[in-house]
Design a protein around this motif. Structure first.
Motif, PDB file in Angstrom:
ATOM      1  N   UNK A   1       0.815  -1.210   0.000  1.00  0.00           N
ATOM      2  CA  UNK A   1       0.000   0.000   0.000  1.00  0.00           C
ATOM      3  C   UNK A   1       0.846   1.257   0.000  1.00  0.00           C
ATOM      4  N   UNK A   2       2.095   1.133   0.486  1.00  0.00           N
ATOM      5  CA  UNK A   2       2.973   2.300   0.496  1.00  0.00           C
ATOM      6  C   UNK A   2       4.105   2.229  -0.503  1.00  0.00           C
ATOM      7  N   UNK A   3       4.234   1.106  -1.193  1.00  0.00           N
ATOM      8  CA  UNK A   3       5.325   0.921  -2.160  1.00  0.00           C
ATOM      9  C   UNK A   3       4.731   0.406  -3.453  1.00  0.00           C
ATOM     10  N   UNK A   4       4.604   1.279  -4.427  1.00  0.00           N
ATOM     11  CA  UNK A   4       3.977   0.913  -5.693  1.00  0.00           C
ATOM     12  C   UNK A   4       4.754  -0.198  -6.394  1.00  0.00           C
ATOM     13  N   UNK A   5       4.040  -1.207  -6.850  1.00  0.00           N
ATOM     14  CA  UNK A   5       4.652  -2.307  -7.591  1.00  0.00           C
ATOM     15  C   UNK A   5       5.057  -3.493  -6.747  1.00  0.00           C
ATOM     16  N   UNK A   6       5.068  -3.339  -5.418  1.00  0.00           N
ATOM     17  CA  UNK A   6       5.540  -4.428  -4.555  1.00  0.00           C
ATOM     18  C   UNK A   6       4.563  -5.597  -4.552  1.00  0.00           C
ATOM     19  N   UNK A   7       3.301  -5.326  -4.281  1.00  0.00           N
ATOM     20  CA  UNK A   7       2.339  -6.428  -4.215  1.00  0.00           C
ATOM     21  C   UNK A   7       2.127  -7.044  -5.590  1.00  0.00           C
ATOM     22  N   UNK A   8       2.336  -6.262  -6.633  1.00  0.00           N
ATOM     23  CA  UNK A   8       2.203  -6.805  -7.991  1.00  0.00           C
ATOM     24  C   UNK A   8       3.205  -7.930  -8.232  1.00  0.00           C
ATOM     25  N   UNK A   9       4.374  -7.841  -7.622  1.00  0.00           N
ATOM     26  CA  UNK A   9       5.385  -8.891  -7.781  1.00  0.00           C
ATOM     27  C   UNK A   9       4.822 -10.223  -7.304  1.00  0.00           C
ATOM     28  N   UNK A  10       4.224 -10.221  -6.118  1.00  0.00           N
ATOM     29  CA  UNK A  10       3.666 -11.446  -5.557  1.00  0.00           C
ATOM     30  C   UNK A  10       2.456 -11.922  -6.363  1.00  0.00           C
ATOM     31  N   UNK A  11       1.557 -10.997  -6.682  1.00  0.00           N
ATOM     32  CA  UNK A  11       0.343 -11.377  -7.409  1.00  0.00           C
ATOM     33  C   UNK A  11       0.677 -11.968  -8.774  1.00  0.00           C
ATOM     34  N   UNK A  12       1.575 -11.328  -9.515  1.00  0.00           N
ATOM     35  CA  UNK A  12       1.952 -11.820 -10.838  1.00  0.00           C
ATOM     36  C   UNK A  12       2.639 -13.177 -10.739  1.00  0.00           C
ATOM     37  N   UNK A  13       3.483 -13.342  -9.724  1.00  0.00           N
ATOM     38  CA  UNK A  13       4.190 -14.623  -9.547  1.00  0.00           C
ATOM     39  C   UNK A  13       3.205 -15.754  -9.261  1.00  0.00           C
ATOM     40  N   UNK A  14       2.295 -15.545  -8.323  1.00  0.00           N
ATOM     41  CA  UNK A  14       1.351 -16.595  -7.962  1.00  0.00           C
ATOM     42  C   UNK A  14       0.389 -16.898  -9.109  1.00  0.00           C
ATOM     43  N   UNK A  15      -0.073 -15.853  -9.794  1.00  0.00           N
ATOM     44  CA  UNK A  15      -0.962 -16.097 -10.927  1.00  0.00           C
ATOM     45  C   UNK A  15      -0.256 -16.896 -12.011  1.00  0.00           C
TER      46      UNK A  15
END
Length: 1563
Positions: A983-997
């Motif tokens: 929520x405070x670091x743009x692109x961070x959660x996308x790393x996990x979401x893209x990897x798991x997907x």
């Protein structure tokens, strides 16, 4: 003193001289003991003044008395007062009293006293002037003591005022006193004080003295007014930012600008001076409110007098150019200046709604500035208004001003030809540094450029076209570039500045100095900008440079130096659009016949630079010169592509070529091993340049690029000697810490060569290198004592061996037999080598940081070899757990550049450790790698390290573990932590979401998604509300991305991921599933259940109505988006859970967008599961009419289902639906009734269309009802019905046809007015679908029909729908508008000089209404009444305590009214005496109270002299005061409540008093 005392003083029996002596004797001790704050001194001075005033001028003793009082009282007191730096109120009052006494003594005393005092205080003023102008404190000999400048001015003012009296003038004449001679000296001192002093009090007092002198002149030609004007001009010329000129002009306005326009009495017509108008313009844009007020006053007064006068006004020396001011009656200029003044005054308002209606008037001024006009308005007035607007408190007004300039028709408005180009290229550009100017329009797609961005993109090109000559263009753009290079810029303004400059037509505008300055500023500015935005800015900046460079003053080397700044991975790369544009410009350069830029000149420059690059001094060591190398290589490649530098030299010509330059480099490399006297440094420089040639090739390959083949061939011709050179440097050259750059060069060279050459002879050469490295490592490691030289050898050999290992880290089957032999040797060595070996810092190396780089490089090389072994899958020399322990130990000690290699090893080791069943070790590993990743969350490598951690922790081997495993539980914790940090670091959660997907796309791993349902649901709901700056960055990213290949950054890198990217990743995963696959259905059903549970949790956490576009609204909206998407996966066993959720949500106060999705979901469920249709109809039975939200939602659902049913089910449905809806058409609640009527009309129309005869026969009366409504569409009674019928959900939405990704995630959010950052473009999924080669999915990406997309956006509201879409009504210029503007005759531009502005009538005349508020206790009421009293001209405002005026609560309501209103203090306990006194003075006492004898306000006539007494908030007016009143007045009322707020009551009566006086004509 009482009246009887005054009569006593006039008695001849009283010895007034002796009385004076007695009073003086009481004051002298106070003066001698410095007790000036004593409360006794003011009354005693008052007594003394009264005694002196009762002397007659003809009294024999008066001269002596006045001189004694002056010498013993006035002068000593004045010498002890210092109001310049001690302006306490007591001192100010005391000064006023002493000054008054001194003036009285002069008036009564002899002419000699007047002359002596005038000389004394004139000399005092001169001393203060000398203090300011000389370094020594030189004083007049006649001055015994220091007298403060304010004291001196106070006395001088009183002396001059005394001279105005004609009787006094006659006395001076009789005494042979030449008054003009004495006053002339004083006049000169006053002018000097104006020049030298800045304190407002001093300036005001000086201006008062000048006013009195001018009044004393009485039209005589003394030239004082002209001298005053010259002084003002000199002040202005010395400091254009000074506020003194406007203040002085206002003070002397009665003489400079005679009220009746009679300029025959004025010595100078300041209207003809350009400086006068410059002073006004400067004041208009001042940040000081008072200065702006003064300037507006001067302008209004001047224009008013021009309108009255009969004389034309033209500036002196204006010549043929447009003058800043010109006036002729015939030209019709009044309307223009009315608009100027109106805008000036309106900009003083803070409310945007007050200002907006006036803004179109700026277009009138722009048209009036056209040179086609008879007398055009000078454009400096337009820029003055723009400057003021750009400093306004409202961002909206600032944005309007910015856009006004950027979209200005420069052909119509000659801004750049009237001296305003400096403002545009300097101050104006600085004002657009604020990113607030670049907010995109509301309700537009993300990526839409802001109006300021659009304007700025074309602005410089427009300026270039308007500046006709090269000289003007050069001057203007030099200033622009200077402004850019000397200031820091945010990403938004910098990008559009660069884009605007890139659109300027090619012109020689930028010389050498500017080019080099821009290089520095570019490096500083882009370093702090997001890489993607930075790349876009570089693209535009590069285009601007190549278009605008002045070839005659810029050498190729200087130009190449700037090009080297652009990052190849972000902008200027071979093969991109930008590269081709630069190439075309170089072709133009070479054909321009400009010195130093011909083809031979460029060729010779490149040859010379390449030769100079490899020249080294004897004994020097290699250091990196990357920028210098890029400068040569990049320009060489550009020259080759531009056909300026040939690839291969013509055999018939002796000319430089690329192959020749490369040949010189390869010759050095090929001969270095056989020429012992060649410096190694020279060969290393040649290698560095060769490596730069390889890296600058970009993504092109030999099959598509001839240049690539030449460079590859050059490297091929020397690569074996290059490897041998590295080998020799390793074995005998690397011995000192200064050799670290050389080791890094060797490592890079080996990596480059091994990656590119795979033939047997090359691999054999590499094998020898590996053998040599291993030999060196073994030999040095075996030494009994470590030396610095030996340890550096270890680092060098390890780095080279690690480079080889990193290249060959691929599966064995991908290697040739020769390469496998190399790998085998590395493997065998690494099995024997001690991986725990570390380097000890030698005593000769003092810097820990320097040696840390060596240690880090050595560790990295060791782990590269281990990584090779792990990738090969060969047996390890120690257990996986032991090797993992070493990894963890290394991670806890090493630096960032080694971490990535170790993390790769950890990733490969974890499955091995997991298979051994060591759960604790796996968790320990995860915890340590997490800690390492979180060490530097703000570093540039943070996201990279987090991507490695994600690959380690969420790899298939761990995800496949049982759900109750502690490791899985740990992974769930880390997923939640990453979600929180994201929520405070743009692109961070996308790393996990893209990897798991990506992981779940594997059919074997998909079932394991059930362990992470919560995390996957979080992905579906992911997204935060960004702050303004973050949001603008995301919008700018989207804008750049939409540019495509037009901006070359899109050809070399990808935009940073957004919150939307996370949800898009999940959607892409779900699109890969199949609705007929039981395994997929099971997984998705679990996800749906988790989503339902999460929604219920959100409902509990956010009870009540959610605000539009709030976080709660967005998350609920996203939840139902995915529930609608996943509806095809719902099976009959779980449909009840979904149906019940929809029913619950219907009864909750949700936003329309959520209700739309709920209704859509219910419709699709009913179509699949028939029995739900009856449930829908049955819901109407138990409904409470008060629950209008549920009823309206059900009605909308009922209206849309029927056409999609088949056969008898359709007839049965309509029969039951019409019966259920019909009673609600007469519901009491308006919203329910409207929805029911529209639903009934829609169903009846459907029945006609479908020809359902049974329904049409059963309800024949509905034909008449619908016909009546159709015929009454234009009547108010049916307008709301029409509005609801036109709503997109009722009119255009088809729940079957429109079931698509486009509708769910793009069209519906847009139509429901959800913020644009929630819209997901369907193109994202089309691209992914194309990449996978899929032709069809279980849900369409795009809608088959455009009808819904073409609908008008907006949720249905009873309010005016015109505002739903965000449209703004344009204000017509001729319409009415709020106007809080005062005529100049009513303005008070200079408070201190108010008494001298005799043309300005006093609004608060004595003898009018007295408002008494002493009984009121609440400060807001008092403040409001004070403001009301000032506005309606109350003569006197009586308050209980004066201290109330200083309270912030009072001032908030009064808004400075207390400054302009006569205010008296009367305590509550003193009211009786006060009212009695006022009654004796002839006032009618009026009370505001309801009494037995009170008179209605409508029947009462106020006498002119009225006193209005207001009561206490709670208790009203006490009885004892009511008995003193002449009358009580009450306000007639019609409501139940029997009292008004005291402020409101007072305001009503004050206005009624003023209204009656206006009718009578007494005001």
């Amino acid at each position: 003193m009482t009246d009887s005392n005054f009569q006593l003083l006039r008695s001849p029996q009283i010895d007034k001289e002796k009385l004076v002596d007695n009073v003086v004797s009481k004051i002298l001790p106070i003066i001698s003991e410095d007790k000036l704050t004593s409360p006794e001194i003011l009354p005693i001075l008052g007594v003394l003044e009264n005694i002196v005033s009762n002397f007659s001028v003809n009294d024999a003793a008066i001269s002596k008395v006045c001189k004694d009082v002056t010498d013993s009282i006035c002068i000593p007191l004045l010498s002890k007062l210092h109001p310049s730096f001690d302006s306490r109120s007591h001192n100010v009052v005391l000064l006023s009293r002493v000054g008054s006494l001194q003036a009285l003594c002069v008036q009564k005393g002899s002419a000699g006293l007047f002359v002596s005092l005038l000389n004394l205080y004139s000399a005092s003023l001169n001393d203060h002037i000398l203090d300011r102008t000389a370094s020594t404190n030189k004083k007049s000999e006649s001055q015994a003591e220091y007298i403060d400048v304010i004291c001196a001015l106070e006395v001088v003012k009183n002396l001059i005022r005394t001279c105005i009296d004609e009787d006094f003038q006659q006395r001076l004449i009789k005494s042979d006193v030449i008054l003009d001679k004495h006053l002339e000296e004083v006049f000169k001192h006053l002018l000097n004080i104006l020049r030298l002093f800045d304190k407002q009090t001093i300036l005001h007092m000086t201006s008062q003295c000048l006013l009195l002198l001018l009044k004393l002149d009485n039209g005589k030609p003394t030239n004082r007014l002209a001298s005053s004007w010259q002084t003002i001009l000199s002040i202005w010329e010395e400091d254009n930012s000074s506020c003194k000129p406007s203040m002085l002009l206002c003070s002397l306005a009665n003489y400079f600008l005679p009220a009746e326009g009679n300029y025959t009495v004025a010595e100078v017509d300041i209207r003809t001076s350009e400086s006068y108008w410059s002073i006004i313009q400067n004041g208009i844009r001042s940040e000081d409110t008072l200065v702006r007020k003064q300037s507006i006053y001067l302008l209004k007064r001047t224009i008013d007098l021009c309108q009255q006068g009969e004389v034309d006004v033209r500036l002196q020396d204006a010549g043929e150019h447009t003058a800043k001011f010109c006036w002729t009656k015939q030209a019709g200029l009044s309307k223009i200046w009315e608009d100027v003044i109106m805008l000036m005054e309106t900009f003083e308002e803070k409310q945007v709604h007050v200002i907006n209606p006036l803004l179109p008037r700026m277009q009138n001024l722009i048209k009036a500035s056209s040179l086609d006009q008879e007398i055009p308005l000078h454009t400096s007035w337009i820029t003055a208004l723009i400057r003021r607007a750009l400093k306004h408190e409202s961002v909206t007004i600032m944005r309007w001003a910015t856009e006004t300039v950027l979209f200005l028709d420069l052909g119509l408005c000659p801004l750049l030809h009237q001296g305003e180009e400096k403002y545009i290229s300097g101050e104006f550009l600085l004002t657009i540094q604020d990113s607030k100017n670049f907010s995109k329009p509301q309700n537009t797609l993300q990526g839409t450029v802001s109006n300021a961005g659009v304007g700025l993109s074309d602005f410089f090109a427009n300026c270039w076209r308007e500046l006709k000559t090269t000289e003007k263009r050069v001057s203007f753009f030099r200033d622009v570039m200077q402004t850019m290079s000397s200031n820091s810029w945010g990403p938004l303004p910098f990008l559009f500045l660069c884009k605007g400059l890139s659109r300027v037509p090619p012109s020689p505008l930028l010389d050498r100095e500017i080019i080099l300055n821009l290089r520095k500023s570019l490096s500083a500015t882009i370093s702090s900008i997001n890489s993607y935005i930075r790349g876009a800015a570089q693209c535009y900046f590069a285009e601007a440079l190549v278009n605008l460079v002045d070839l005659e003053s810029v050498l190729p080397k200087e130009w190449a130096t700037v090009l080297a700044v652009f990052n190849m991975t972000e902008s200027l790369q071979r093969g991109t659009t930008l590269w081709k544009n630069v190439v075309n410009q170089i072709e133009r350069f070479s054909d321009s016949n400009v010195k130093n830029w011909s083809c031979p000149d460029i060729q010779n420059y490149l040859q010379k630079e390449a030769t100079a690059f490899v020249q080294v001094s004897e004994g020097s060591k290699f250091t990196w010169s990357e920028m210098e190398a890029v400068q040569i290589v990049r320009f060489a490649f550009l020259a080759v592509d531009a056909k300026v530098l040939p690839l291969v030299a013509n055999i018939n010509k002796s000319q430089p070529s690329l192959s020749g330059i490369l040949g010189d480099l390869t010759e050095i490399v090929n001969t270095v091993n056989s020429r012992p006297y060649m410096p190694a440094h020279k060969a290393e420089r040649a290698v560095e340049l060769l490596l730069c040639f390889m890296s600058e090739l970009g993504t092109l390959t030999a099959t598509t690029d001839e240049l690539f083949g030449i460079v590859q061939e050059a490297l091929a011709s020397c690569h074996t000697e290059l490897v041998l050179f590295v080998q020799q440097r390793m074995t005998g050259g690397w011995r000192e810490t200064k050799d670290l750059p050389s080791i890094e060069l060797g490592e890079r060279a080996v990596t480059e060569v091994i990656q590119r050459f795979h033939d047997n002879s090359s691999v054999t050469c590499f094998h020898r290198l590996v053998t040599s490295c291993i030999h060196t490592l073994s030999e040095v490691s075996a030494l009994p004592q470590a030396t610095m030289e030996g340890q550096i050898q270890l680092v060098g050999a390890g780095a080279v061996l690690g480079a080889v290992a990193s290249v060959y880290t691929v599966p064995c089957q991908g290697l040739s037999p020769q390469q496998q032999a190399v790998v085998e040797e590395i493997y065998q060595y690494s099995q024997k080598a001690d991986i725990t070996l570390s380097l000890a810092r030698p005593s000769a190396v003092e810097s820990r940081e320097e040696w840390g780089r060596f240690s880090s490089m050595f560790l990295s090389s060791q782990w590269k070899m281990q990584l090779l072994n792990l990738n090969l899958g060969r047996p390890l020399n120690r257990p996986a757990t032991a090797l993992l322990d070493l990894c963890l130990e290394c991670l806890s000690l090493t630096k960032a550049d080694t971490v990535l290699v170790v993390l790769q090893c950890v990733k490969l080791l974890l499955p091995l450790v997991t298979s051994e069943g060591s759960v604790a070790k796996v968790i320990e590993t995860l915890e340590l790698t997490w800690s390492v990743a979180q060490e530097d969350t703000r570093g540039t490598a943070y996201l990279t390290i987090m991507s490695y951690f994600t690959a380690i922790a969420f790899q298939p081997a761990l995800l496949s573990l049982p759900g109750d495993s502690p490791i899985i539980q740990k992974l769930v914790q880390y997923a939640d932590l990453i979600l929180e940090l994201g929520e405070g670091k743009n692109g961070l959660f996308h790393i996990l979401a893209a990897h798991l997907c990506h992981v779940w796309t594997d059919a074997k791993l998909l079932p394991h998604m059930s362990k992470f349902y919560s995390m996957m649901v979080s992905c579906c709901l992911y997204g935060t509300i960004h702050k303004r700056q973050e949001k603008q960055t995301l919008e700018l990213n989207a804008y750049i991305q939409d540019l495509g290949s037009a901006c070359s950054v899109n050809e070399v890198m990808k935009s940073m991921p957004t919150d939307m990217s996370v949800r898009a990743s999940v959607i892409n995963l779900l699109l890969r599933l199949q609705t007929d696959n039981p395994a997929h259905t099971t997984v998705v059903q679990g996800m749906i259940d988790t989503m339902i549970d999460r929604y219920k949790e959100m409902t509990i956490a956010h009870k009540g109505t959610t605000f539009p576009n709030s976080m709660a609204h967005r998350q609920k909206n996203r939840a139902f988006q995915f529930l609608v998407l996943l509806e095809p996966f719902i099976v009959e066993g779980n449909v009840d859970k979904m149906w019940n959720l929809c029913r619950e949500v219907m009864g909750q106060p949700n936003q329309p967008s959520i209700r739309n999705y709920v209704q859509w979901l219910m419709l699709r469920l009913m179509l699949r599961f028939d029995y739900l249709q009856k449930r829908l109809i049955d819901m109407f039975v138990d409904l409470d009419e008060r629950n209008t939200v549920v009823i309206c939602s059900l009605l909308c659902t009922v209206a849309l289902l029927g056409p999609h049913l088949k056969g008898s089910k359709q007839t049965q449905y309509y029969m039951s639906a019409v019966s259920a809806v019909l009673p609600w058409c007469m519901a009491h609640h308006f919203n329910t009734r409207i929805h029911a009527q529209v639903t009934m009309m829609k169903m009846w129309d459907q029945c006609h269309t479908l020809d359902i005869g049974q329904v049409l026969t059963a309800f024949p009366f509905l034909d008449s009802v619908t016909r009546f409504i159709e015929e009454s569409k234009n009547y108010n009674s049916t307008k709301n019905l029409t509005k609801l019928m036109e709503n997109f959900f009722m009119k255009d939405f088809d729940f079957q046809r429109d079931f698509s990704i486009e509708t769910i995630f793009y069209t519906l959010p847009r139509l429901a007015c959800i913020m644009d950052d929630e819209w997901i473009l369907p193109q994202i999924f089309l691209d992914d679908m194309t990449a996978r080669g899929e032709k069809s999915l279980w849900i369409p990406i795009l809608n088959t029909s455009p009808s819904l997309a073409n609908s008008e956006a907006g949720t249905w509201k009873i309010a005016n729908s015109n505002t739903a879409g965000g449209e703004e009504e344009e204000e017509e210029e001729g319409g009415d508008f709020q106007k809080k503007i005062m005529p100049w005759r009513m303005m008070t531009p200079d408070d201190e000089a108010q008494e001298e502005l005799d043309f300005c009538k006093k609004r608060h005349q004595a003898g009018g209404l007295v408002l008494v508020t002493s009984l009121i206790e609440k400060l807001p009421n008092l403040g409001g009444l004070c403001r009301t009293s000032e506005i309606f001209g109350v003569s006197e405002f009586v308050i209980g305590k004066m201290k109330y005026l200083e309270d912030k609560m009072f001032q908030t309501l009064s808004v400075t009214a207390q400054k302009w209103l006569p205010i008296s203090e009367v305590y509550k306990t003193k009211l009786t005496a006060f009212l009695t006194e006022k009654k004796q003075e002839g006032y009618t006492l009026v009370g505001v109270e309801q009494t037995a004898n009170s008179v209605s306000l409508t029947d009462f006539q106020f006498p002119h002299k009225s006193l209005l007494l207001l009561g206490n908030e709670r208790e009203g007016i006490p009885v004892e005061l009511i008995n003193l009143l002449d009358v009580c007045v009450e306000i007639p009322q019609q409501g139940i409540i029997r009292s008004l707020n005291v402020h409101v009551s007072g305001a009503l009566l004050v206005w009624e008093y003023r209204r009656q006086q206006l009718i009578k004509g007494t005001d």
